[in-house]
Design a protein around this motif. Structure first.
Motif, PDB file in Angstrom:
ATOM      1  N   TYR A  28      -2.871  12.425   2.434  1.00  0.00           N
ATOM      2  CA  TYR A  28      -3.179  12.865   1.233  1.00  0.00           C
ATOM      3  C   TYR A  28      -2.469  14.430   1.245  1.00  0.00           C
ATOM      4  O   TYR A  28      -2.209  14.991  -0.169  1.00  0.00           O
ATOM      5  CB  TYR A  28      -4.508  12.872   0.738  1.00  0.00           C
ATOM      6  CG  TYR A  28      -4.888  11.608   0.110  1.00  0.00           C
ATOM      7  CD1 TYR A  28      -4.530  11.328  -1.275  1.00  0.00           C
ATOM      8  CD2 TYR A  28      -5.645  10.634   0.821  1.00  0.00           C
ATOM      9  CE1 TYR A  28      -5.011  10.204  -1.863  1.00  0.00           C
ATOM     10  CE2 TYR A  28      -5.847   9.269   0.415  1.00  0.00           C
ATOM     11  CZ  TYR A  28      -5.682   9.099  -0.995  1.00  0.00           C
ATOM     12  OH  TYR A  28      -6.013   7.913  -1.593  1.00  0.00           O
ATOM     13  N   ASP A  32       2.120   6.917  -6.251  1.00  0.00           N
ATOM     14  CA  ASP A  32       2.369   5.496  -5.710  1.00  0.00           C
ATOM     15  C   ASP A  32       3.681   5.533  -5.407  1.00  0.00           C
ATOM     16  O   ASP A  32       4.471   4.486  -5.632  1.00  0.00           O
ATOM     17  CB  ASP A  32       2.131   4.724  -7.113  1.00  0.00           C
ATOM     18  CG  ASP A  32       0.458   4.757  -7.301  1.00  0.00           C
ATOM     19  OD1 ASP A  32      -0.185   4.894  -6.325  1.00  0.00           O
ATOM     20  OD2 ASP A  32       0.254   4.775  -8.643  1.00  0.00           O
ATOM     21  N   PRO A  40       0.786  -1.157   0.168  1.00  0.00           N
ATOM     22  CA  PRO A  40       0.134   0.055  -0.101  1.00  0.00           C
ATOM     23  C   PRO A  40       0.795   1.277   0.025  1.00  0.00           C
ATOM     24  O   PRO A  40       1.871   1.217   0.648  1.00  0.00           O
ATOM     25  CB  PRO A  40      -0.814  -0.179   1.303  1.00  0.00           C
ATOM     26  CG  PRO A  40       0.141  -1.087   2.088  1.00  0.00           C
ATOM     27  CD  PRO A  40       0.534  -1.863   1.340  1.00  0.00           C
ATOM     28  N   ASN A  41       0.233   2.277  -0.578  1.00  0.00           N
ATOM     29  CA  ASN A  41       0.925   3.775  -0.320  1.00  0.00           C
ATOM     30  C   ASN A  41       0.675   4.087   1.021  1.00  0.00           C
ATOM     31  O   ASN A  41      -0.331   3.718   1.584  1.00  0.00           O
ATOM     32  CB  ASN A  41       0.375   4.600  -1.716  1.00  0.00           C
ATOM     33  CG  ASN A  41       0.649   4.195  -2.886  1.00  0.00           C
ATOM     34  OD1 ASN A  41       1.576   3.732  -3.341  1.00  0.00           O
ATOM     35  ND2 ASN A  41      -0.575   4.160  -3.747  1.00  0.00           N
ATOM     36  N   GLN A  92      -0.822   6.781   1.808  1.00  0.00           N
ATOM     37  CA  GLN A  92      -2.117   7.510   2.083  1.00  0.00           C
ATOM     38  C   GLN A  92      -3.269   6.412   1.639  1.00  0.00           C
ATOM     39  O   GLN A  92      -4.342   6.748   2.272  1.00  0.00           O
ATOM     40  CB  GLN A  92      -2.160   8.475   0.814  1.00  0.00           C
ATOM     41  CG  GLN A  92      -2.369   7.996  -0.395  1.00  0.00           C
ATOM     42  CD  GLN A  92      -0.917   8.006  -1.234  1.00  0.00           C
ATOM     43  OE1 GLN A  92       0.119   8.022  -0.274  1.00  0.00           O
ATOM     44  NE2 GLN A  92      -0.958   7.741  -2.322  1.00  0.00           N
ATOM     45  N   ASP A  93      -2.873   5.188   1.331  1.00  0.00           N
ATOM     46  CA  ASP A  93      -3.796   4.164   1.400  1.00  0.00           C
ATOM     47  C   ASP A  93      -4.040   3.639   2.895  1.00  0.00           C
ATOM     48  O   ASP A  93      -5.195   3.307   3.155  1.00  0.00           O
ATOM     49  CB  ASP A  93      -3.417   3.037   0.689  1.00  0.00           C
ATOM     50  CG  ASP A  93      -3.173   3.227  -0.904  1.00  0.00           C
ATOM     51  OD1 ASP A  93      -4.027   4.099  -1.233  1.00  0.00           O
ATOM     52  OD2 ASP A  93      -2.412   2.626  -1.563  1.00  0.00           O
ATOM     53  N   GLU A 108      -7.815   0.058   7.324  1.00  0.00           N
ATOM     54  CA  GLU A 108      -7.360   0.091   6.206  1.00  0.00           C
ATOM     55  C   GLU A 108      -6.098  -1.055   6.426  1.00  0.00           C
ATOM     56  O   GLU A 108      -5.997  -1.816   5.350  1.00  0.00           O
ATOM     57  CB  GLU A 108      -6.877   1.351   5.712  1.00  0.00           C
ATOM     58  CG  GLU A 108      -7.983   2.273   5.369  1.00  0.00           C
ATOM     59  CD  GLU A 108      -8.754   1.830   4.187  1.00  0.00           C
ATOM     60  OE1 GLU A 108      -8.357   1.033   3.369  1.00  0.00           O
ATOM     61  OE2 GLU A 108      -9.743   2.323   4.241  1.00  0.00           O
ATOM     62  N   TRP A 129      -5.625  -4.097   3.843  1.00  0.00           N
ATOM     63  CA  TRP A 129      -4.230  -4.359   2.933  1.00  0.00           C
ATOM     64  C   TRP A 129      -3.395  -5.591   3.582  1.00  0.00           C
ATOM     65  O   TRP A 129      -3.016  -6.316   2.502  1.00  0.00           O
ATOM     66  CB  TRP A 129      -3.430  -3.033   3.140  1.00  0.00           C
ATOM     67  CG  TRP A 129      -3.902  -2.273   2.145  1.00  0.00           C
ATOM     68  CD1 TRP A 129      -4.689  -1.168   2.781  1.00  0.00           C
ATOM     69  CD2 TRP A 129      -3.622  -1.992   0.713  1.00  0.00           C
ATOM     70  NE1 TRP A 129      -4.989  -0.343   1.308  1.00  0.00           N
ATOM     71  CE2 TRP A 129      -4.253  -1.021   0.278  1.00  0.00           C
ATOM     72  CE3 TRP A 129      -2.861  -2.914   0.031  1.00  0.00           C
ATOM     73  CZ2 TRP A 129      -4.034  -0.506  -0.905  1.00  0.00           C
ATOM     74  CZ3 TRP A 129      -2.697  -2.514  -1.412  1.00  0.00           C
ATOM     75  CH2 TRP A 129      -3.309  -1.326  -1.877  1.00  0.00           C
TER      76      TRP A 129
END
Length: 263
Positions: free
Chosen positions: A89, A95, A79-80, A82-83, A242, A246
């Protein structure tokens, strides 16, 4: 969506706004006293010999690096930042900043930790460890100036995979600049304005850990209470959800890859 669901959604938004508004005010009020109550100086970077646990991490850096090398085989599936943490963000939306979470404000990513057992064993020995993950900057990634959420923790970086052009890959905190080295540590106050960059064609990886700042009693107790409150905040709870999603995706991908290898 029926009226009950709409009401609950509105209530949740109002609660989130209340926590953000008043929580931020409370954090900043407490931060004003942290430097005075700190058992170490108020500085941008700190001398590593002030932290007796650092040598044990550094002497094992190659063991950690081996686990990182395995993860980098699937780096595009990680994951990035911000993910995992949507509030990032503001500073990153591409990415090029990948993460692999092990701990987040006390939450343990069990499946991720099982993939990196030696790293997990080592970070769990760090006194006051609250957050730990691999921070991966892909080539030509720049993170603009920003500040961390709370002065009651200190940020630790262990260099694991550092580009050869080291001066094109660095970290500025306040007015001071440092460059990562493989197997070496940096520890700093991330509430000071800071930025990072990797202007090379190589990948940069550090072990990223937040530890509780040593403070005088009884302020140390208040600090731990505030850290726990942050862990219960909507931001951290959202990031926890999140992170679980992930790590489940990564596990499914790993199982599929293993099945394909067996065929």
């Amino acid at each position: 969506m029926n009226w009950i669901q709409k009401f609950l959604a509105k209530l949740n938004r109002q609660h989130h706004q209340f926590v953000v508004k008043h929580g931020e005010t409370m954090l900043r009020a407490i931060e004003a006293h942290i430097a005075k109550q700190s058992l170490i100086e108020d500085a941008a970077f700190f001398e590593c010999d002030r932290f007796p646990w650092i040598p044990q991490i550094e002497v094992n850096w190659q063991i950690i690096r081996q686990e990182v090398d395995d993860l980098l085989k699937v780096v595009n599936f990680l994951p990035n930042f911000q993910d995992i943490s949507a509030d990032q963000y503001d500073i990153t939306s591409d990415d090029l900043w990948k993460t692999y979470f092990l701990y987040g404000y006390g939450f343990k990513a069990e499946k991720n930790c099982r993939r990196c057992p030696q790293t997990t064993r080592l970070i769990e020995q760090i006194p006051g460890m609250k957050t730990a993950f691999f921070s991966i900057l892909l080539p030509h990634k720049q993170i603009p100036e920003h500040r961390g959420p709370y002065k009651g923790v200190l940020r630790y970086h262990l260099g694991l995979k550092i580009p050869q052009s080291s001066h094109a890959c660095g970290l500025r905190v306040g007015g001071k600049t440092r460059y990562w080295q493989e197997g070496k540590s940096l520890i700093f106050d991330d509430t000071r304005p800071h930025e990072a960059w990797n202007l090379t064609d190589e990948i940069r990886v550090v072990l990223f850990v937040d530890v509780v700042r040593p403070l005088r009693f009884p302020f140390s107790c208040l600090n731990r209470m505030m850290i726990q409150a942050i862990a219960w905040s909507p931001y951290v709870q959202g990031s926890k959800r999140e992170a679980i999603q992930w790590e489940n995706r990564l596990e499914q991908m790993s199982l599929l890859a293993a099945e394909n290898c067996d065929r």
